[in-house]
Every structure is written in C-alpha cells, then in structure tokens.
Design a protein around this motif. Structure first.
Motif, PDB file in Angstrom:
ATOM      1  N   THR A  78       0.836  -1.187   0.000  1.00  0.00           N
ATOM      2  CA  THR A  78       0.000   0.000   0.000  1.00  0.00           C
ATOM      3  C   THR A  78       0.873   1.240   0.000  1.00  0.00           C
ATOM      4  OG1 THR A  78      -1.813   1.170   1.109  1.00  0.00           O
ATOM      5  CG2 THR A  78      -0.157   0.135   2.524  1.00  0.00           C
ATOM      6  N   SER A  79       0.327   2.336  -0.443  1.00  0.00           N
ATOM      7  CA  SER A  79       0.975   3.632  -0.268  1.00  0.00           C
ATOM      8  C   SER A  79       0.848   4.021   1.203  1.00  0.00           C
ATOM      9  CB  SER A  79       0.294   4.665  -1.154  1.00  0.00           C
ATOM     10  OG  SER A  79       0.738   5.965  -0.840  1.00  0.00           O
ATOM     11  N   ASN A 113       0.037   6.746   2.600  1.00  0.00           N
ATOM     12  CA  ASN A 113      -1.024   7.690   2.924  1.00  0.00           C
ATOM     13  C   ASN A 113      -2.321   7.488   2.162  1.00  0.00           C
ATOM     14  OD1 ASN A 113       0.541   9.321   4.814  1.00  0.00           O
ATOM     15  ND2 ASN A 113       1.749   9.892   3.021  1.00  0.00           N
ATOM     16  N   ALA A 114      -2.394   6.440   1.354  1.00  0.00           N
ATOM     17  CA  ALA A 114      -3.619   6.179   0.604  1.00  0.00           C
ATOM     18  C   ALA A 114      -3.649   4.723   0.180  1.00  0.00           C
ATOM     19  CB  ALA A 114      -3.709   7.083  -0.630  1.00  0.00           C
ATOM     20  N   ILE A 115      -4.819   4.121   0.233  1.00  0.00           N
ATOM     21  CA  ILE A 115      -4.980   2.752  -0.262  1.00  0.00           C
ATOM     22  C   ILE A 115      -5.020   2.814  -1.783  1.00  0.00           C
ATOM     23  CG2 ILE A 115      -6.459   0.707  -0.292  1.00  0.00           C
ATOM     24  CD1 ILE A 115      -7.562   1.615   2.424  1.00  0.00           C
ATOM     25  N   ALA A 175      -5.965   2.425  -5.532  1.00  0.00           N
ATOM     26  CA  ALA A 175      -7.295   2.175  -6.093  1.00  0.00           C
ATOM     27  C   ALA A 175      -7.475   0.720  -6.496  1.00  0.00           C
ATOM     28  CB  ALA A 175      -7.528   3.100  -7.287  1.00  0.00           C
ATOM     29  N   SER A 193      -0.091   4.956   7.390  1.00  0.00           N
ATOM     30  CA  SER A 193      -0.691   5.976   8.255  1.00  0.00           C
ATOM     31  C   SER A 193      -1.934   5.469   8.973  1.00  0.00           C
ATOM     32  CB  SER A 193      -1.050   7.211   7.430  1.00  0.00           C
ATOM     33  OG  SER A 193      -2.179   6.936   6.603  1.00  0.00           O
ATOM     34  N   VAL A 228      -4.910   5.345   6.665  1.00  0.00           N
ATOM     35  CA  VAL A 228      -4.953   4.172   5.807  1.00  0.00           C
ATOM     36  C   VAL A 228      -5.406   2.945   6.608  1.00  0.00           C
ATOM     37  CG1 VAL A 228      -3.512   2.570   4.474  1.00  0.00           C
ATOM     38  CG2 VAL A 228      -3.280   5.023   4.155  1.00  0.00           C
ATOM     39  N   GLY A 260      -8.990   3.111   6.886  1.00  0.00           N
ATOM     40  CA  GLY A 260      -9.604   2.805   5.598  1.00  0.00           C
ATOM     41  C   GLY A 260      -9.697   1.313   5.332  1.00  0.00           C
TER      42      GLY A 260
END
Length: 312
Positions: free
Chosen positions: A266-267, A269-271, A273, A299, A302, A305
């Motif tokens: 994963t990134s 700071n963001a999952i 897409a 993070s 994340v 999320g």
C-alpha cells in the motif's frame, strides 16, 4: 485489524516473528540478515518460511535487544547468517552462538550468488527425479515485487516439490542464478514484475531453460502485488505493508508463508485504487488484516480505511 509496529525496524522484525504461529518451539532455523539493505532478506524470506522459521534483522555490528529477546524465546536449532562480512560483522556471528549451538554463514560474491546459495542449501532435487514445481524470479535491484512474492512460494501444486524465490539483474540473468535454475529443473518459472523491472531478454533466456516461463506484472507495484496474491490463494488473513519502504516488510515473508497469507503493498497515505477494488469484492474480503510497520510506514488514516474491507 492488527498493527505490528515498534520503535525501529529491528523491533518490528522481532514483533513479526513473535506474531507467527510456529508449529512448535524451538523453531528449526532462524535466518539473520542485515536490516540496512534489502537483498539478502529477500533471498531469506522464501527459504526461512519453507523451513518454518523467521527472518530477523540486525545491524552490521550489533544484535538489537529486541532480536536478542526473540532469539531467546524461539531457541532456534540453527541460525543462518545470510550475507558477507560487509553486511554483518564476524563479531555478530560469534555473538549469535549464545542463542544456538549451530551458527553458519552463507555468503557470496554478490546478492545473486547469495540468493543461489541460500536456495541450494534448502531445496533438494534428486538427479533423476522431478524438479521443483514453481520457481519465482524477482529483481535484486528493487524490492517491492519480492516482498509480495515470498508467500507465493508456498503455493505448490499438490504432490510437487516447493521452489525458491531467486534474484536477478534487470538486463541479464547472472550465471550463478542460471546454474541454480538448471539444477532445480522447475516445472514453470514466474518472473515477478514488468519489463522495466526484469527485461524481456531475461524472460527469453529463461524460456531456453524452461519454455513454461512467464511474468506476472501490473501497472505498478501495487497492481503487481495483487496479481501475485492469486498464487497464494484465498486466506482469512492478509498482510499489508508499505510499498515505498522496505524494512518493516522484510520479516513479513515467512509470516505469509507459514500462515498461507498474501502480502499486499500500500501507499503510506492512501490505499491504492486497484487494491481497494480488489478488497471490495465479497470473495476477497479478509477476516483479519495485519499491518506491518508503524504510522510512518502505513498511516492511521490508511489503517482506518482498511477496516472497511473486513468481512463481517
């Protein structure tokens, strides 16, 4: 949802090992590698997991306290130091003798020879018998694809011999790695990553050894980790780790192998897409998600999320 974290990469390494449901203690083996570079740990993941032991990180000149405590707990029957003295001092190798009566080092001229030697020490093939089922090949110059690839080595077809994950250069297949592939006589060879990671010339060379050679790739490292997961199969548990930072994930490979669980990237700071789409399908929703690394790697946002993708 579980997060395995620590004050540094060494504490994370020890905590990952502590989280593994080993069939029994003492463990048969522990691989000890540098926490300051990734290649030797990538080679160690598949062999350690196959044998039912962890990969633990040390500095060049010290055994961190968290690693000492985990070695004391798991009491490995043998310890294998992977890498030369430029990676791990002889003094560290000597200190490891306090935790096992058998301590050996596997070293080579470079990361590719270490990869081949690590494989040769574990994967046995009779001269007249069948070869291994599947051999995975990952970049020795870039870590992301190999982080997800280690658990796939456990997904051997029924009745077949398991195989390793070996490292290669982007543009050519090292002679020592080619020799190990020929010794293992794999039924199929799978390159992890696209042509920018391992070239089509390397793929063509592999097909002269085994025509059933192909690559698993995606638009990026996150896509590729999803594609690799298809070889691990469905699992109630998945591991998630940063695709932009290697230390926290280096010990995750054996955990994935022993638990038959995939490792997704994963990134921080963001999952990605593509991963969100994959996990949103009902058949892919896990009951348990284990995040490897602290908040700087993945993070809290994340982590929150990912909770949305847990199976009810």
């Amino acid at each position: 949802m579980v997060r395995i974290a620590g004050a540094d990469r060494y504490e994370v390494s020890a905590a990952i090992s502590a989280s593994i449901a080993y069939p029994r203690l003492p463990v048969p083996v522990a691989y000890v590698v540098s926490g300051e570079a990734f290649p030797d740990a990538l080679s160690a993941s598949a062999v350690a997991g196959t044998l039912g032991g962890p990969v633990l990180l040390v500095t060049k000149s010290t055994i961190p306290d968290a690693i000492r405590a985990e070695l004391t707990r798991i009491k490995p029957r043998k310890i294998i130091v992977l890498g030369g003295a430029n990676s791990i001092d002889a003094s560290v190798e000597a200190q490891l003798g306090a935790y096992s009566s058998s301590v050996n080092r596997i070293a080579g001229a470079d990361r590719y020879e270490v990869s081949a030697l690590a494989s040769a020490g574990v994967f046995e093939v009779a001269p007249t018998g069948p070869g291994v089922d599947t051999l995975f090949l990952a970049s020795g110059e870039s870590y992301p694809d190999a982080l997800s690839g280690a658990p796939a080595t456990a997904a051997t077809r029924e009745g077949a011999l398991p195989g390793p994950l070996l490292l290669t250069r982007r543009g050519d297949l090292p002679a020592v790695v080619e020799a190990e592939i020929r010794r293992l006589r794999p039924e199929r060879i799978i390159i992890l990553g696209g042509a920018n990671t391992i070239s089509d010339e390397v793929l063509a060379k592999l097909r002269t050894i085994q025509p059933a050679a192909f690559r698993i790739g995606g638009t990026d490292r996150y896509d590729t980790s999803i594609a690799i997961s298809s070889f691990v199969g469905q699992s109630d548990t998945i591991y998630v780790t940063s695709g932009q930072n290697f230390p926290d994930a280096l010990s995750g490979g054996p955990a994935g192998i022993i638990g038959r669980s995939p490792v997704f990237l994963t990134s921080p700071n963001a999952i990605p897409a593509s991963l969100a789409t994959y996990l949103s399908r009902p058949e892919n929703k896990p009951k348990r998600i284990i995040i490897l690394g602290g908040p700087s790697s993945v993070s809290p946002a994340v982590e929150a999320g990912f909770a949305a993708y847990l199976a009810p």
